[in-house]
Design a protein around this motif. Sequence first.
Motif, PDB file in Angstrom:
ATOM      1  N   ALA A 183       0.837  -1.196   0.000  1.00  0.00           N
ATOM      2  CA  ALA A 183       0.000   0.000   0.000  1.00  0.00           C
ATOM      3  C   ALA A 183       0.872   1.247   0.000  1.00  0.00           C
ATOM      4  O   ALA A 183       1.822   1.341   0.786  1.00  0.00           O
ATOM      5  CB  ALA A 183      -0.915   0.004   1.217  1.00  0.00           C
ATOM      6  N   MET A 184       0.587   2.172  -0.898  1.00  0.00           N
ATOM      7  CA  MET A 184       1.362   3.411  -0.954  1.00  0.00           C
ATOM      8  C   MET A 184       1.152   4.213   0.319  1.00  0.00           C
ATOM      9  O   MET A 184       0.037   4.362   0.802  1.00  0.00           O
ATOM     10  CB  MET A 184       0.969   4.237  -2.181  1.00  0.00           C
ATOM     11  N   SER A 185       2.251   4.743   0.852  1.00  0.00           N
ATOM     12  CA  SER A 185       2.210   5.517   2.088  1.00  0.00           C
ATOM     13  C   SER A 185       3.390   6.471   2.112  1.00  0.00           C
ATOM     14  O   SER A 185       4.482   6.134   1.632  1.00  0.00           O
ATOM     15  CB  SER A 185       2.289   4.585   3.299  1.00  0.00           C
ATOM     16  N   SER A 186       3.173   7.641   2.691  1.00  0.00           N
ATOM     17  CA  SER A 186       4.263   8.594   2.851  1.00  0.00           C
ATOM     18  C   SER A 186       5.373   8.029   3.732  1.00  0.00           C
ATOM     19  O   SER A 186       6.530   8.439   3.636  1.00  0.00           O
ATOM     20  CB  SER A 186       3.741   9.898   3.450  1.00  0.00           C
ATOM     21  N   ARG A 187       5.026   7.068   4.586  1.00  0.00           N
ATOM     22  CA  ARG A 187       6.008   6.483   5.507  1.00  0.00           C
ATOM     23  C   ARG A 187       6.903   5.448   4.826  1.00  0.00           C
ATOM     24  O   ARG A 187       7.908   5.035   5.418  1.00  0.00           O
ATOM     25  CB  ARG A 187       5.282   5.834   6.692  1.00  0.00           C
ATOM     26  N   ASN A 188       6.549   5.012   3.631  1.00  0.00           N
ATOM     27  CA  ASN A 188       7.335   3.969   2.969  1.00  0.00           C
ATOM     28  C   ASN A 188       8.771   4.393   2.694  1.00  0.00           C
ATOM     29  O   ASN A 188       9.648   3.549   2.533  1.00  0.00           O
ATOM     30  CB  ASN A 188       6.667   3.542   1.656  1.00  0.00           C
ATOM     31  N   ILE A 189       9.017   5.703   2.631  1.00  0.00           N
ATOM     32  CA  ILE A 189      10.382   6.168   2.364  1.00  0.00           C
ATOM     33  C   ILE A 189      11.336   5.792   3.498  1.00  0.00           C
ATOM     34  O   ILE A 189      12.552   5.779   3.310  1.00  0.00           O
ATOM     35  CB  ILE A 189      10.441   7.694   2.122  1.00  0.00           C
ATOM     36  N   HIS A 190      10.793   5.476   4.678  1.00  0.00           N
ATOM     37  CA  HIS A 190      11.635   5.101   5.819  1.00  0.00           C
ATOM     38  C   HIS A 190      12.023   3.619   5.793  1.00  0.00           C
ATOM     39  O   HIS A 190      12.827   3.184   6.619  1.00  0.00           O
ATOM     40  CB  HIS A 190      10.915   5.404   7.129  1.00  0.00           C
ATOM     41  N   LEU A 191      11.433   2.836   4.886  1.00  0.00           N
ATOM     42  CA  LEU A 191      11.710   1.408   4.830  1.00  0.00           C
ATOM     43  C   LEU A 191      13.045   1.134   4.144  1.00  0.00           C
ATOM     44  O   LEU A 191      13.327   1.682   3.078  1.00  0.00           O
ATOM     45  CB  LEU A 191      10.594   0.684   4.062  1.00  0.00           C
ATOM     46  N   ALA A 199       7.642  -6.113   4.394  1.00  0.00           N
ATOM     47  CA  ALA A 199       6.355  -5.421   4.536  1.00  0.00           C
ATOM     48  C   ALA A 199       5.272  -6.031   3.657  1.00  0.00           C
ATOM     49  O   ALA A 199       4.076  -5.863   3.928  1.00  0.00           O
ATOM     50  CB  ALA A 199       6.518  -3.939   4.205  1.00  0.00           C
ATOM     51  N   LEU A 200       5.664  -6.759   2.619  1.00  0.00           N
ATOM     52  CA  LEU A 200       4.688  -7.355   1.701  1.00  0.00           C
ATOM     53  C   LEU A 200       3.830  -8.420   2.381  1.00  0.00           C
ATOM     54  O   LEU A 200       2.775  -8.784   1.857  1.00  0.00           O
ATOM     55  CB  LEU A 200       5.399  -7.951   0.488  1.00  0.00           C
ATOM     56  N   PRO A 233      10.226 -12.064   9.373  1.00  0.00           N
ATOM     57  CA  PRO A 233      11.357 -11.376  10.006  1.00  0.00           C
ATOM     58  C   PRO A 233      11.204  -9.854   9.954  1.00  0.00           C
ATOM     59  O   PRO A 233      10.747  -9.294   8.940  1.00  0.00           O
ATOM     60  CB  PRO A 233      12.556 -11.827   9.158  1.00  0.00           C
ATOM     61  N   GLY A 234      11.558  -9.211  11.056  1.00  0.00           N
ATOM     62  CA  GLY A 234      11.558  -7.755  11.088  1.00  0.00           C
ATOM     63  C   GLY A 234      10.192  -7.107  11.199  1.00  0.00           C
ATOM     64  O   GLY A 234      10.078  -5.888  11.121  1.00  0.00           O
ATOM     65  N   VAL A 235       9.145  -7.921  11.399  1.00  0.00           N
ATOM     66  CA  VAL A 235       7.782  -7.392  11.460  1.00  0.00           C
ATOM     67  C   VAL A 235       7.199  -7.642  12.847  1.00  0.00           C
ATOM     68  O   VAL A 235       7.159  -8.781  13.317  1.00  0.00           O
ATOM     69  CB  VAL A 235       6.880  -8.035  10.389  1.00  0.00           C
ATOM     70  N   THR A 236       6.768  -6.577  13.504  1.00  0.00           N
ATOM     71  CA  THR A 236       6.134  -6.683  14.817  1.00  0.00           C
ATOM     72  C   THR A 236       4.659  -6.311  14.691  1.00  0.00           C
ATOM     73  O   THR A 236       4.322  -5.145  14.470  1.00  0.00           O
ATOM     74  CB  THR A 236       6.803  -5.735  15.831  1.00  0.00           C
ATOM     75  N   PRO A 237       3.748  -7.292  14.787  1.00  0.00           N
ATOM     76  CA  PRO A 237       2.331  -6.996  14.595  1.00  0.00           C
ATOM     77  C   PRO A 237       1.765  -6.137  15.724  1.00  0.00           C
ATOM     78  O   PRO A 237       2.159  -6.278  16.885  1.00  0.00           O
ATOM     79  CB  PRO A 237       1.666  -8.377  14.593  1.00  0.00           C
ATOM     80  N   ALA A 238       0.847  -5.255  15.370  1.00  0.00           N
ATOM     81  CA  ALA A 238       0.081  -4.514  16.371  1.00  0.00           C
ATOM     82  C   ALA A 238      -1.315  -5.122  16.504  1.00  0.00           C
ATOM     83  O   ALA A 238      -1.784  -5.397  17.597  1.00  0.00           O
ATOM     84  CB  ALA A 238      -0.024  -3.042  15.984  1.00  0.00           C
ATOM     85  N   TYR A 239      -1.968  -5.358  15.382  1.00  0.00           N
ATOM     86  CA  TYR A 239      -3.266  -6.035  15.395  1.00  0.00           C
ATOM     87  C   TYR A 239      -3.583  -6.558  13.997  1.00  0.00           C
ATOM     88  O   TYR A 239      -3.046  -6.078  12.994  1.00  0.00           O
ATOM     89  CB  TYR A 239      -4.396  -5.114  15.876  1.00  0.00           C
ATOM     90  N   PHE A 240      -4.424  -7.567  13.959  1.00  0.00           N
ATOM     91  CA  PHE A 240      -5.073  -8.015  12.729  1.00  0.00           C
ATOM     92  C   PHE A 240      -6.514  -8.280  13.103  1.00  0.00           C
ATOM     93  O   PHE A 240      -6.771  -9.048  14.035  1.00  0.00           O
ATOM     94  CB  PHE A 240      -4.426  -9.290  12.164  1.00  0.00           C
ATOM     95  N   GLU A 241      -7.436  -7.628  12.411  1.00  0.00           N
ATOM     96  CA  GLU A 241      -8.842  -7.765  12.792  1.00  0.00           C
ATOM     97  C   GLU A 241      -9.708  -7.994  11.562  1.00  0.00           C
ATOM     98  O   GLU A 241      -9.495  -7.382  10.509  1.00  0.00           O
ATOM     99  CB  GLU A 241      -9.321  -6.506  13.526  1.00  0.00           C
ATOM    100  N   ILE A 242     -10.652  -8.908  11.690  1.00  0.00           N
ATOM    101  CA  ILE A 242     -11.706  -9.096  10.689  1.00  0.00           C
ATOM    102  C   ILE A 242     -12.959  -8.509  11.313  1.00  0.00           C
ATOM    103  O   ILE A 242     -13.458  -9.024  12.323  1.00  0.00           O
ATOM    104  CB  ILE A 242     -11.886 -10.583  10.334  1.00  0.00           C
ATOM    105  N   ALA A 243     -13.424  -7.404  10.748  1.00  0.00           N
ATOM    106  CA  ALA A 243     -14.385  -6.561  11.468  1.00  0.00           C
ATOM    107  C   ALA A 243     -15.608  -6.197  10.630  1.00  0.00           C
ATOM    108  O   ALA A 243     -15.595  -6.279   9.393  1.00  0.00           O
ATOM    109  CB  ALA A 243     -13.680  -5.273  11.915  1.00  0.00           C
ATOM    110  N   VAL A 266       7.326  -2.405  10.778  1.00  0.00           N
ATOM    111  CA  VAL A 266       8.276  -3.105   9.915  1.00  0.00           C
ATOM    112  C   VAL A 266       9.602  -2.357  10.013  1.00  0.00           C
ATOM    113  O   VAL A 266       9.682  -1.190   9.617  1.00  0.00           O
ATOM    114  CB  VAL A 266       7.778  -3.148   8.462  1.00  0.00           C
ATOM    115  N   GLY A 267      10.607  -3.014  10.569  1.00  0.00           N
ATOM    116  CA  GLY A 267      11.829  -2.285  10.904  1.00  0.00           C
ATOM    117  C   GLY A 267      11.498  -1.282  11.992  1.00  0.00           C
ATOM    118  O   GLY A 267      11.123  -1.652  13.096  1.00  0.00           O
TER     119      GLY A 267
END
Length: 279
Positions: A183-191, A199-200, A233-243, A266-267
């Motif tokens: 997903a495009m995001s302004s934050r992706n430049i930090h990856l 992140a995929l 690797p390198g990914v720390t989940p915060a949440y996953f929800e089916i809502a 991610v990172g």
Amino acid sequence: MKNFKKRADLQQYLAGLKAAGAVITFVPTMGALHLGHLSLIEQAKQLGDVVVCSIFVNPTQFNDPKDLEIYPRPIQDDIKKLEAVNCDVLFNPEVAEMYAGNEKWHLEIGGLEELLEGKFRPGHYQGVTQVVYKLFDIVKPDIALFGQKDYQQFLVINRMVDVLNLPVKLVMCPIAREMDGLAMSSRNIHLTADDRRHALILSRTLNKIKQSFDPEKIDQLKQHAEADIAAEPGVTPAYFEIADAETLLAANKNTKKVVALVAATVGKTRLIDNVIIKD
């Protein structure tokens, strides 16, 4: 493209256009524009006569001062991008133009404020509604467009419009994605390159849930998704929800509209994504 930094100047200009019958469309952003933002501008051009884009990094919606400090602000590049897609008006105010001293703001937006992003970022949506209300009051748009990537934010703003009975139509536009699904995001430049690859897992997992969705197995699907993301690797989940797509409460087999939402770090970069499963 006309560029305004003062609200009074923008209001005077837009008042003249509205008096002549122009339909004003509005795309509020925090800058660091990418193709997702520009797709909103393109859609806005189809829906009205004059497109206004705002670029304002709003301090009241950041919980972490460091996050605010490092948020990208490439204003000259942003201006070039807006000009390239024939945006009509840019509103790029300073903080002092938007906030006067110690303002108080609290809007009752119900349970949406306590779930998912609201739970992980206390006060975030009060800051969002505060600035979006200010922007709506200044621009007075007929139509405002937002990206689906910030799905919960759209529901919150829709709630604000209902509560305050604001005369604006909201439009949610599909998520813009990179070729590989990110997903495009302004934050992706930090990856970093490794972060980018890891992140995929977010979009892959969302798509997997959509393809295999079974309303009788929601808990099982959620557990598998959480395990897949946690194992990357390198990914720390915060949440996953089916809502429930309207309330963001946990979906069940009888839920008519369903969305899956995910957040993870991610990172060092926090990312969110979602997919509409049933609408």
